[in-house]
Design a protein around this motif. Sequence first.
Motif, PDB file in Angstrom:
ATOM      1  N   MET A  35       0.838  -1.176   0.000  1.00  0.00           N
ATOM      2  CA  MET A  35       0.000   0.000   0.000  1.00  0.00           C
ATOM      3  C   MET A  35       0.883   1.239   0.000  1.00  0.00           C
ATOM      4  N   ASP A  36       0.649   2.130  -0.933  1.00  0.00           N
ATOM      5  CA  ASP A  36       1.411   3.368  -1.006  1.00  0.00           C
ATOM      6  C   ASP A  36       0.867   4.370  -0.006  1.00  0.00           C
ATOM      7  N   LYS A  37       1.769   5.068   0.631  1.00  0.00           N
ATOM      8  CA  LYS A  37       1.391   6.115   1.578  1.00  0.00           C
ATOM      9  C   LYS A  37       1.999   7.411   1.086  1.00  0.00           C
ATOM     10  N   SER A  38       1.215   8.426   0.980  1.00  0.00           N
ATOM     11  CA  SER A  38       1.755   9.716   0.577  1.00  0.00           C
ATOM     12  C   SER A  38       1.737  10.662   1.775  1.00  0.00           C
ATOM     13  N   TYR A  39       2.641  11.623   1.751  1.00  0.00           N
ATOM     14  CA  TYR A  39       2.795  12.590   2.831  1.00  0.00           C
ATOM     15  C   TYR A  39       2.771  13.991   2.253  1.00  0.00           C
ATOM     16  N   ASP A  40       2.370  14.934   3.072  1.00  0.00           N
ATOM     17  CA  ASP A  40       2.446  16.333   2.663  1.00  0.00           C
ATOM     18  C   ASP A  40       3.902  16.789   2.613  1.00  0.00           C
ATOM     19  N   VAL A  41       4.702  16.312   3.582  1.00  0.00           N
ATOM     20  CA  VAL A  41       6.095  16.744   3.697  1.00  0.00           C
ATOM     21  C   VAL A  41       6.959  15.553   4.084  1.00  0.00           C
ATOM     22  N   VAL A  42       8.158  15.495   3.519  1.00  0.00           N
ATOM     23  CA  VAL A  42       9.166  14.531   3.937  1.00  0.00           C
ATOM     24  C   VAL A  42      10.323  15.331   4.519  1.00  0.00           C
ATOM     25  N   VAL A  43      10.642  15.088   5.780  1.00  0.00           N
ATOM     26  CA  VAL A  43      11.764  15.748   6.448  1.00  0.00           C
ATOM     27  C   VAL A  43      12.904  14.750   6.495  1.00  0.00           C
ATOM     28  N   ILE A  44      14.062  15.173   6.001  1.00  0.00           N
ATOM     29  CA  ILE A  44      15.231  14.298   5.975  1.00  0.00           C
ATOM     30  C   ILE A  44      16.179  14.724   7.086  1.00  0.00           C
ATOM     31  N   GLY A  45      16.372  13.836   8.040  1.00  0.00           N
ATOM     32  CA  GLY A  45      17.270  14.091   9.155  1.00  0.00           C
ATOM     33  C   GLY A  45      16.513  14.359  10.439  1.00  0.00           C
ATOM     34  N   ALA A  46      16.814  13.571  11.469  1.00  0.00           N
ATOM     35  CA  ALA A  46      16.141  13.709  12.762  1.00  0.00           C
ATOM     36  C   ALA A  46      17.060  14.374  13.792  1.00  0.00           C
ATOM     37  N   GLY A  47      17.780  15.397  13.333  1.00  0.00           N
ATOM     38  CA  GLY A  47      18.535  16.240  14.255  1.00  0.00           C
ATOM     39  C   GLY A  47      17.596  17.282  14.848  1.00  0.00           C
ATOM     40  N   PHE A  48      18.162  18.255  15.518  1.00  0.00           N
ATOM     41  CA  PHE A  48      17.352  19.275  16.187  1.00  0.00           C
ATOM     42  C   PHE A  48      16.390  19.966  15.214  1.00  0.00           C
ATOM     43  N   ALA A  49      16.900  20.409  14.073  1.00  0.00           N
ATOM     44  CA  ALA A  49      16.059  21.125  13.114  1.00  0.00           C
ATOM     45  C   ALA A  49      14.998  20.218  12.499  1.00  0.00           C
ATOM     46  N   GLY A  50      15.386  19.001  12.122  1.00  0.00           N
ATOM     47  CA  GLY A  50      14.439  18.082  11.505  1.00  0.00           C
ATOM     48  C   GLY A  50      13.320  17.676  12.440  1.00  0.00           C
ATOM     49  N   LEU A  51      13.671  17.365  13.685  1.00  0.00           N
ATOM     50  CA  LEU A  51      12.655  16.992  14.674  1.00  0.00           C
ATOM     51  C   LEU A  51      11.690  18.140  14.941  1.00  0.00           C
ATOM     52  N   THR A  52      12.241  19.340  15.071  1.00  0.00           N
ATOM     53  CA  THR A  52      11.395  20.514  15.331  1.00  0.00           C
ATOM     54  C   THR A  52      10.479  20.797  14.147  1.00  0.00           C
ATOM     55  N   ALA A  53      11.026  20.722  12.938  1.00  0.00           N
ATOM     56  CA  ALA A  53      10.209  20.959  11.742  1.00  0.00           C
ATOM     57  C   ALA A  53       9.093  19.931  11.629  1.00  0.00           C
ATOM     58  N   ALA A  54       9.411  18.659  11.847  1.00  0.00           N
ATOM     59  CA  ALA A  54       8.398  17.606  11.758  1.00  0.00           C
ATOM     60  C   ALA A  54       7.305  17.812  12.797  1.00  0.00           C
ATOM     61  N   ARG A  55       7.689  18.152  14.015  1.00  0.00           N
ATOM     62  CA  ARG A  55       6.694  18.385  15.060  1.00  0.00           C
ATOM     63  C   ARG A  55       5.790  19.569  14.707  1.00  0.00           C
ATOM     64  N   GLU A  56       6.390  20.677  14.315  1.00  0.00           N
ATOM     65  CA  GLU A  56       5.599  21.876  14.013  1.00  0.00           C
ATOM     66  C   GLU A  56       4.680  21.663  12.819  1.00  0.00           C
ATOM     67  N   LEU A  57       5.146  20.965  11.795  1.00  0.00           N
ATOM     68  CA  LEU A  57       4.282  20.673  10.647  1.00  0.00           C
ATOM     69  C   LEU A  57       3.126  19.762  11.055  1.00  0.00           C
ATOM     70  N   SER A  58       3.415  18.771  11.889  1.00  0.00           N
ATOM     71  CA  SER A  58       2.368  17.863  12.379  1.00  0.00           C
ATOM     72  C   SER A  58       1.325  18.630  13.181  1.00  0.00           C
ATOM     73  N   LEU A  59       1.782  19.550  14.023  1.00  0.00           N
ATOM     74  CA  LEU A  59       0.850  20.355  14.825  1.00  0.00           C
ATOM     75  C   LEU A  59      -0.039  21.232  13.958  1.00  0.00           C
ATOM     76  N   ARG A  60       0.411  21.512  12.757  1.00  0.00           N
ATOM     77  CA  ARG A  60      -0.369  22.331  11.823  1.00  0.00           C
ATOM     78  C   ARG A  60      -1.175  21.477  10.851  1.00  0.00           C
ATOM     79  N   GLY A  61      -1.288  20.180  11.165  1.00  0.00           N
ATOM     80  CA  GLY A  61      -2.172  19.314  10.393  1.00  0.00           C
ATOM     81  C   GLY A  61      -1.571  18.658   9.169  1.00  0.00           C
TER      82      GLY A  61
END
Length: 105
Positions: free
Chosen positions: A1-27
């Motif tokens: 099953m294919d899953k599509s995402y609005d955004v793909v964040v590459i890298g789970a460092g400080f910036a990547g984790l923060t970006a992923a969290r903030e984007l998730s909080l915005r739906g």
Amino acid sequence: MDKSYDVVVIGAGFAGLTAARELSLRGRSVALLEARDRIGGRTWTDRRLGRRLEMGGTWVHWLQPHTWSEITRYGLAVEPSPTGGPVYWLAGGQVHRAARRSSTR
């Protein structure tokens, strides 16, 4: 099953984790990709020489409000730097020694 995402964040460092969290909080649906077997990017702690040593993003300062907001958001502990002894360096083929100056004035 294919899953599509609005955004793909590459890298789970400080910036990547923060970006992923903030984007998730915005739906947004987010895929976070990390090559290592851990999160944190260049910031990680190891136990060597009988103590915990920061091996990457070592120091933070309270004048870094965005960093401190993340530290307090997750209730993380900050370990103060150890006090050191004298400082040695090599210059002109000679070993020099000086007392370590305190960073607080």
